[in-house]
Design an enzyme around this catalytic site. Structure first.
Site, PDB file in Angstrom:
ATOM      1  N   ASP A 159      -9.906  56.526  64.436  1.00  0.00           N
ATOM      2  CA  ASP A 159      -9.389  56.550  66.074  1.00  0.00           C
ATOM      3  C   ASP A 159      -8.373  55.865  66.199  1.00  0.00           C
ATOM      4  O   ASP A 159      -8.316  54.469  65.659  1.00  0.00           O
ATOM      5  CB  ASP A 159     -10.491  56.403  66.858  1.00  0.00           C
ATOM      6  CG  ASP A 159     -10.600  56.696  68.185  1.00  0.00           C
ATOM      7  OD1 ASP A 159      -9.317  57.183  68.574  1.00  0.00           O
ATOM      8  OD2 ASP A 159     -11.334  56.597  69.277  1.00  0.00           O
ATOM      9  N   ASP A 162     -16.728  54.718  67.364  1.00  0.00           N
ATOM     10  CA  ASP A 162     -17.660  53.809  68.000  1.00  0.00           C
ATOM     11  C   ASP A 162     -18.111  54.314  69.339  1.00  0.00           C
ATOM     12  O   ASP A 162     -18.843  53.621  69.965  1.00  0.00           O
ATOM     13  CB  ASP A 162     -16.615  52.550  68.480  1.00  0.00           C
ATOM     14  CG  ASP A 162     -15.359  52.945  69.175  1.00  0.00           C
ATOM     15  OD1 ASP A 162     -15.287  54.127  69.614  1.00  0.00           O
ATOM     16  OD2 ASP A 162     -14.868  52.264  69.581  1.00  0.00           O
ATOM     17  N   ASP A 200     -17.788  60.427  69.279  1.00  0.00           N
ATOM     18  CA  ASP A 200     -17.579  60.568  67.828  1.00  0.00           C
ATOM     19  C   ASP A 200     -18.665  60.942  66.869  1.00  0.00           C
ATOM     20  O   ASP A 200     -18.565  61.485  65.827  1.00  0.00           O
ATOM     21  CB  ASP A 200     -17.068  59.236  67.323  1.00  0.00           C
ATOM     22  CG  ASP A 200     -15.751  58.628  67.733  1.00  0.00           C
ATOM     23  OD1 ASP A 200     -14.746  59.420  67.956  1.00  0.00           O
ATOM     24  OD2 ASP A 200     -15.740  57.486  68.246  1.00  0.00           O
TER      25      ASP A 200
END
Length: 801
Positions: A324, A559, A563
């Protein structure tokens, strides 16, 4: 107030993974004064409380029983009991390996469980709830469906709720990956897991506890079966195959020796046990456990927690790493890059900004970045309009009648957004920077309307803070032939610029807006592009699945709750310790320092562990192969099984166990490829066949020498062939490999010379020495000829590729 069903009747909402929209059918609005205590108690009794079902993971008892009660342990315990029956206690030395293997697995799992429990960083803050007409503070779990709660900037939304009054902006990045805050007004939804960045509101809780979006998403991720360890799968396959053959072969071998050859029970049981434990690769299981446990400890020293022992292996095999933008390439914070004066000097511009940030809420990342660079001045505002994502600005009117507005240039300036200002703004926006315009007016805010702009003091340029170590990390993965894919909910242009700045070359030309792709285009896009923007949680999972279908081994870092589905789908999942609790529970590895710089060390350690297991595993399977082949032969040859359990322990210790432990610690960062089982069996087969032939020859010489002498010849021959296999594994020599091989040769010679009686060995005659020399010479020729042929074939294949 009427409560709607005892289990929140909306089953479709429970099963759907989409964010709630619209007003639920039959929703009963709570009075503005809130529920009464009696109504709240009734709701709690009906199961409408906000306490979610938390998966505590394996209990201590389950962890202990899971490692203790295994087929592997059962087989060894039964064999040990058979030895106890005949008083052959000396032959029970193999149980030390069994106990060690069980302890290592148990201790590692308990350690990981304890660390994860310590990582529950998101301590619940009390929330303000309207009860009996008064505002009270209660834990989030004490809220119930229908409660009216009060939220202000900085508060986290405890459940899915509908706004009843007020205006605010909420960050939903944890859920959607989108960094920009969203404006909220009466009738809009506030989603569990989001938090307010500006404003204040009251809202009514609708979907609480397990039925909130964040908890439904977490629960759905548990239904995704995580990838299995190839190493563990192959090891279990070996144990399963051995287990199927072990008992019938053992029974037949015992019956042959006891009933047909009329050997006493004291001899028949130990020799049968020797054949059976020889087929069990207990040392290989122990090697894998020790190597992985050492890897876990080393990674722990580098602030990485391994939750699944075999997560190290899946990490070692990756050829694609999905990141990410926020929290990996960037720190997650913003900083002021520069100020560009327009109608004021830089000093005057700073003073204007200082007055503004002294009045507005600084919890948003953008304003916080400005406030860190320009000290807020103590000011008394007359009117404040908080930031609105629809207006894209915030404004403050002061007592002197002036108004300062800060926001996106095109929204703040309107028709004045042209010429030099537009050119500067678009130039910086194209580089991935966030541009804010500072505007002034001599008139105050009236009826929520910002007065026309009269002066433009200047522009503020904000940038995402790039992690300093990001370029170094990306370069490491490039050198290791690992493809980097950046997946984000942000605009693809912004993401590609950040990726390019971090060293991911060609990001701008290889970026795609996933929201514009059809389902059919997603599979091709997963292979074609490197940067993916505007990605929803559902599509993030589909991207990972598409990469795997294209033959890639994928690792995913994350995180946020958004996700989790993608992390569960990936071959290896890596979470940040500072992220969502549910994301940490879903990951195989956790970066305890939230630092991307740890990843190269983590990957390197994983490769070292698995490559060294692959290197040394063939030594263990040599014993399994010759024990199986020899047992089959002994069913037809008129002789007993040639080895005692303690003799196999001697051979295993100096040709397999001790050297494997040291060789498993060698550095080795080559990416793990190929089929584990196929590779190690092909390496072990020559040695296994040679030992089988040597032992069979020794037993057939029982008409010339005693049974003890033949057993000694078979044991020594097996030991020398084991050392030849060790030499094969150690070549080409390094200092460590040379030291290990030399030491094992010396120790084996010392054991034969001074401790032979302990291992039931007798002195070797001159005739046996000549036979032994011939066996070693032929075995060396076979083993190294196979090595030469295999190496030549690999070189040819390498040149073709």
């Amino acid at each position: 107030m009427k409560l709607i069903n005892s289990k929140q009747k909306n089953k479709n909402k429970e099963e759907s993974l989409t964010l709630p929209t619209g007003i639920p059918e039959g929703l009963a609005y709570t009075r503005a004064s809130g529920l009464t205590s009696a109504e709240a108690d009734e709701a709690m009794e009906q199961g409408l409380g906000n306490a979610a079902t938390v998966d505590p993971g394996k209990s201590v008892l389950k962890i202990i029983s899971g490692n203790l009660f295994t087929l592997f342990n059962l087989l060894n315990v039964l064999l040990a009991l058979a030895l106890v029956i005949v008083g052959a206690y000396r032959n029970m030395l193999f149980m030390g390996i069994v106990i060690s293997n069980t302890l290592i697995g148990t201790i590692q799992e308990l350690r990981a469980r304890k660390t994860v429990q310590k990582l529950k960083l998101l301590s619940e803050s009390p929330i303000k709830i309207k009860r009996d007409g008064e505002t009270v503070e209660l834990p989030a779990a004490g809220a119930v469906k229908g409660d009216i709660i009060i939220l202000k900037a900085g508060d986290q939304v405890p459940a899915d709720a509908i706004m009843r009054s007020g205006v605010c902006s909420a960050s939903e990045s944890l859920l959607t990956g989108e960094q920009d805050a969203v404006d909220k007004k009466e009738g809009d939804w506030l989603y569990s897991g989001s938090f307010l960045t500006a404003g204040e509101c009251s809202c009514q809780l609708v979907y609480v506890g397990d039925n909130s979006y964040i908890n439904r998403l977490s629960k759905s991720a548990k239904k995704i079966v995580p990838p299995k360890s190839a190493l563990m799968t192959d090891l279990r396959r070996i144990v399963r195959l051995v287990s199927i053959m072990l008992i019938p072969i053992g029974i037949l071998l015992f019956c042959k020796q006891y009933f047909m050859l009329h050997f006493p029970l004291e001899d028949s049981i130990p020799s049968t046990v020797a054949a059976m434990i020889g087929m069990i690769p207990e040392g290989l299981m122990l090697l894998a456990s020790i190597a992985l446990a050492v890897g876990v400890v080393k990674l722990g020293l580098r602030n990485t927690l391994v939750q699944e022992l075999y997560g190290i292996e899946t990490l070692a095999r990756i050829d694609t790493l999905c990141l990410d933008k926020t929290g990996t390439l960037t720190t997650g914070s913003m900083s002021l890059r520069t100020l560009i004066p327009i109608d004021e000097s830089e000093e005057e511009l700073r003073q204007t900004i200082s007055r503004f940030v002294g009045c507005v809420d600084n919890s948003s990342p953008t304003i916080s970045a400005v406030a860190r660079a320009v000290a807020p001045a103590p000011s008394v505002p007359a009117v404040i309009l908080p930031f609105s994502s629809s207006r894209k600005n915030a404004a403050v009117s002061f007592n002197d009648g002036t108004t300062v507005t800060v926001g996106a240039p095109s929204f703040t300036l309107g028709n004045l957004y042209s010429g030099r200002i537009r050119e500067i703004a678009e130039e910086n926006a194209a580089k991935g920077y966030r541009v804010l315009c500072v505007a002034k007016s001599g008139k105050p805010i009236e009826n929520g309307e910002i007065p026309p702009v009269e002066k433009i003091p200047g522009l503020i340029i904000i940038e995402d803070e790039l992690r300093k170590e990001a370029p170094e990390c990306l370069e490491y993965f490039r050198q290791q032939d690992v493809d980097i894919k950046v997946i984000s909910g942000d605009d693809p242009k912004t993401v590609s610029f950040i990726a390019e700045a971090a060293g991911l070359k060609g990001s701008s030309e290889s970026a795609v807006d996933v929201s514009q792709l059809s389902e059919d285009e997603l599979q091709e896009a997963a292979e074609k592009y490197r940067v993916f923007g505007r990605v929803t949680p559902e599509r993030k999972q589909k991207l990972i699945a598409a990469m795997k279908e294209n033959g890639r081994n994928v690792a995913m870092t994350g995180d946020g709750v958004n996700d989790i589905p993608a992390m569960k789908t990936a071959d290896c999942s890596i979470a940040m310790a500072g992220g969502a609790d549910a994301a940490r529970h879903s990951a195989q590895l956790i970066l305890l320092d939230n630092n991307f710089i740890s990843l190269p060390e983590v990957v390197s350690e994983g490769r070292r562990v698995i490559n060294n297991i692959n290197r040394t595993a063939s030594l263990f399977l040599v014993k399994t192969i010759y024990s199986f082949l020899l047992s089959m032969l002994m069913l037809f040859l008129p002789a007993p099984y040639p080895f005692q359990p303690i003799q196999l322990t001697l051979i295993s210790a100096f040709t397999i166990g001790i050297p494997s432990f040291f060789l498993a610690l060698e550095p080795n960062s080559v990416r793990v490829e190929g089929n584990f089982l196929k590779t190690v069996i092909s390496r072990a087969l020559p040695g296994g066949i040679c030992v089988t032939a040597a032992a069979a020859l020794s037993t057939m010489l029982s008409s010339f020498w005693s049974q003890e002498s033949c057993s000694t010849l078979a044991t020594v021959a097996a030991g020398f062939i084991g050392l030849l296999m060790l030499l094969n594994v150690c070549l080409p020599f390094t200092k460590l490999r040379l030291a290990v091989f030399t030491s094992m040769c010396v120790l084996f010679a010392v054991a034969l010379s001074f401790f032979g009686r302990i291992f039931f060995l007798t002195p070797i005659s001159s005739g046996q020495i000549w036979i032994l020399a011939g066996i070693v010479l032929v075995s060396a020729t076979v083993i190294f000829s196979v090595r030469f042929i295999t190496s030549a074939r690999l070189r040819r294949n390498s040149r073709k590729n």
